[in-house]
Structure formats: structure tokens, C-alpha cells
Scaffold this motif. Structure first.
Motif, PDB file in Angstrom:
ATOM      1  N   LYS A 235      22.644  -0.035  71.506  1.00  0.00           N
ATOM      2  CA  LYS A 235      22.190   0.569  72.046  1.00  0.00           C
ATOM      3  C   LYS A 235      21.030   2.421  71.891  1.00  0.00           C
ATOM      4  O   LYS A 235      19.968   2.307  72.585  1.00  0.00           O
TER       5      LYS A 235
ATOM      6  N   THR B 102      18.656  -0.192  68.500  1.00  0.00           N
ATOM      7  CA  THR B 102      17.684  -1.223  68.665  1.00  0.00           C
ATOM      8  C   THR B 102      16.646  -0.902  69.709  1.00  0.00           C
ATOM      9  O   THR B 102      15.320  -0.473  69.514  1.00  0.00           O
ATOM     10  N   THR B 103      16.596   0.956  70.084  1.00  0.00           N
ATOM     11  CA  THR B 103      15.534   2.239  70.037  1.00  0.00           C
ATOM     12  C   THR B 103      14.796   2.826  68.904  1.00  0.00           C
ATOM     13  O   THR B 103      13.714   3.168  69.253  1.00  0.00           O
TER      14      THR B 103
ATOM     15  N   THR C 270      22.322  -4.469  64.783  1.00  0.00           N
ATOM     16  CA  THR C 270      20.476  -4.126  65.391  1.00  0.00           C
ATOM     17  C   THR C 270      19.497  -5.560  65.004  1.00  0.00           C
ATOM     18  O   THR C 270      18.722  -5.552  65.813  1.00  0.00           O
TER      19      THR C 270
ATOM     20  N   ALA D 268      19.849  -8.023  66.859  1.00  0.00           N
ATOM     21  CA  ALA D 268      19.680  -8.176  68.352  1.00  0.00           C
ATOM     22  C   ALA D 268      18.095  -7.904  68.762  1.00  0.00           C
ATOM     23  O   ALA D 268      17.861  -8.354  69.449  1.00  0.00           O
ATOM     24  N   LYS D 269      17.817  -7.314  67.872  1.00  0.00           N
ATOM     25  CA  LYS D 269      16.111  -7.356  67.845  1.00  0.00           C
ATOM     26  C   LYS D 269      15.473  -8.401  67.657  1.00  0.00           C
ATOM     27  O   LYS D 269      14.309  -8.857  68.584  1.00  0.00           O
TER      28      LYS D 269
ATOM     29  N   GLN E 266      16.304 -11.578  68.637  1.00  0.00           N
ATOM     30  CA  GLN E 266      16.917 -12.153  69.716  1.00  0.00           C
ATOM     31  C   GLN E 266      15.699 -11.468  71.361  1.00  0.00           C
ATOM     32  O   GLN E 266      15.346 -12.492  71.996  1.00  0.00           O
ATOM     33  N   GLN E 267      15.407 -10.024  71.301  1.00  0.00           N
ATOM     34  CA  GLN E 267      15.111  -9.736  71.840  1.00  0.00           C
ATOM     35  C   GLN E 267      13.163  -9.505  71.851  1.00  0.00           C
ATOM     36  O   GLN E 267      12.750 -10.513  72.838  1.00  0.00           O
ATOM     37  N   THR E 268      12.472 -10.188  71.126  1.00  0.00           N
ATOM     38  CA  THR E 268      11.987 -11.078  70.374  1.00  0.00           C
ATOM     39  C   THR E 268      11.576 -12.468  70.268  1.00  0.00           C
ATOM     40  O   THR E 268      10.390 -12.647  69.864  1.00  0.00           O
TER      41      THR E 268
END
Length: 188
Positions: free
Chosen positions: A28, A31-32, A63, A66-67, A69-71
Motif C-alpha cells: 500500500k 505502490t503509491t 511492488t 503489483a505495479k 499487474q495494475q498496469t
């Protein structure tokens, strides 16, 4: 002996005790931050949060996963790339070395590069490289150590190490080899 997957799960389970946050809590936060590279995240975790190298490496890797996967981006894991295709059968050799060296001390750093893995303490003391489809080369920084039938000068293999050992199976990662690795670790 624990598998690499079991070792990873143990590290994830130990994150709250060792770092004060769970993996989800770290993700959390990280990743920001918009890190584009693994090293940026690693440096941030170590300098801003005093996370030890091993745990910072884990968090930074997760991290970037996750990035991706998000993009929807596909990030190639350099270690997976090194031991894929015709070289996939060499991964147990790498795994056995890593399992053994993680017992050397808390200051051990494992740094995955594009074509090899660097083992560091204060400086690099060894490197692991899947050189051919049938062989892993272990480079060791042991200047002044005499060559043997097994321990040869690095020659053109890699100028960052003084010696090389050619490994063709996990059985080649024996007590003698671990002793050589530990000597190189202790000297650095």
C-alpha cells in the motif's frame, strides 16, 4: 531442506515481526510511490524505513509485480529468464547454492542481474551464471588461492572474480564448494 517457495513464504510471514508491517501494508505504501526500477524502491526502503536488504529486496520485487499487474505490463523476471528454456534444468543447482549461502550471515546480499546473480557482502565475493544449457559457472573472488582440478582461474569467464568452478548438477554443490564460498564470503 526448505524449497525456495517455502523460504519466500517464511520471509513474507516474518515481515511484520522484522519490519513492523505486513507485505500488504508495505505494498500500500510502495505502490503509491511510482518507482520505475527495483533499485529505487530498494534504496527507499533501506534508507527511509531501515528495512534490511533481504526484506527490502522482497518488498521491492513484490511492488514491481503489483505495479505490472495494475498496469497490465509484463515484467520479465531476470532470474526466471536466466533459467528458462534449455537452461531450465539448471535451476536446482542455483537453488542449492542459494539455500546454502543464506546461512552465512545477515549481511549477505543476493543481487539478480540480467545474466547472472551476484553474491555480495561488503563487495561481490561470488557470482552464479547459467553459462550453457548444461552448466552453471560459479565465480569466486579468491585471489591468491591456488588452482585445483576443480577450482580454476576465471580467465575470460569474468573479470569480476578470480576463480571459477563448473557445475553440472546439484550434487556438485557439495561441502568443498560451500567451504570455498564461505572463505570468499569471509574475505569480503
Amino acid at each position: 531442506m526448505a524449497t525456495p517457495e517455502e523460504m519466500l513464504q517464511t520471509m513474507i510471514s516474518n515481515l511484520p515481526e522484522k519490519t513492523g508491517k505486513s507485505l500488504d501494508e508495505w505494498l500500500k505504501l510502495t505502490t503509491t510511490k511510482g518507482f520505475a526500477k527495483h533499485g529505487e524502491c530498494l534504496k527507499y526502503l533501506k534508507s527511509e524505513h531501515a528495512v534490511s536488504h533481504g526484506f527490502a529486496n522482497l518488498i521491492a520485487s513484490k511492488t514491481l509485480e503489483a505495479k505490472a499487474q495494475q498496469t497490465g505490463a509484463v515484467e520479465v523476471d531476470p532470474l526466471q529468464a536466466q533459467y528458462s528454456g534449455a537452461k531450465a534444468g539448471l535451476k536446482p543447482i542455483y537453488d542449492k547454492i542459494i539455500t546454502q549461502v543464506t546461512n552465512f550471515g545477515p549481511d549477505l546480499e543476493i543481487s539478480v542481474k540480467k545474466t547472472y546473480v551476484s553474491l555480495r557482502r561488503n563487495k561481490q565475493f561470488a557470482l552464479i551464471q547459467a553459462s550453457t544449457k548444461t552448466r552453471v559457472d560459479l565465480g569466486l573472488q579468491l585471489p591468491g588461492t591456488p588452482v585445483t582440478d576443480r577450482l580454476e582461474l576465471s580467465g575470460s569467464f569474468n573479470s569480476m572474480v578470480s576463480h571459477r568452478v563448473r557445475l553440472q548438477s546439484p550434487e556438485d554443490v557439495d561441502c568443498e564448494l560451500i567451504d570455498l564460498l564461505e572463505i570468499a564470503y569471509d574475505r569480503n
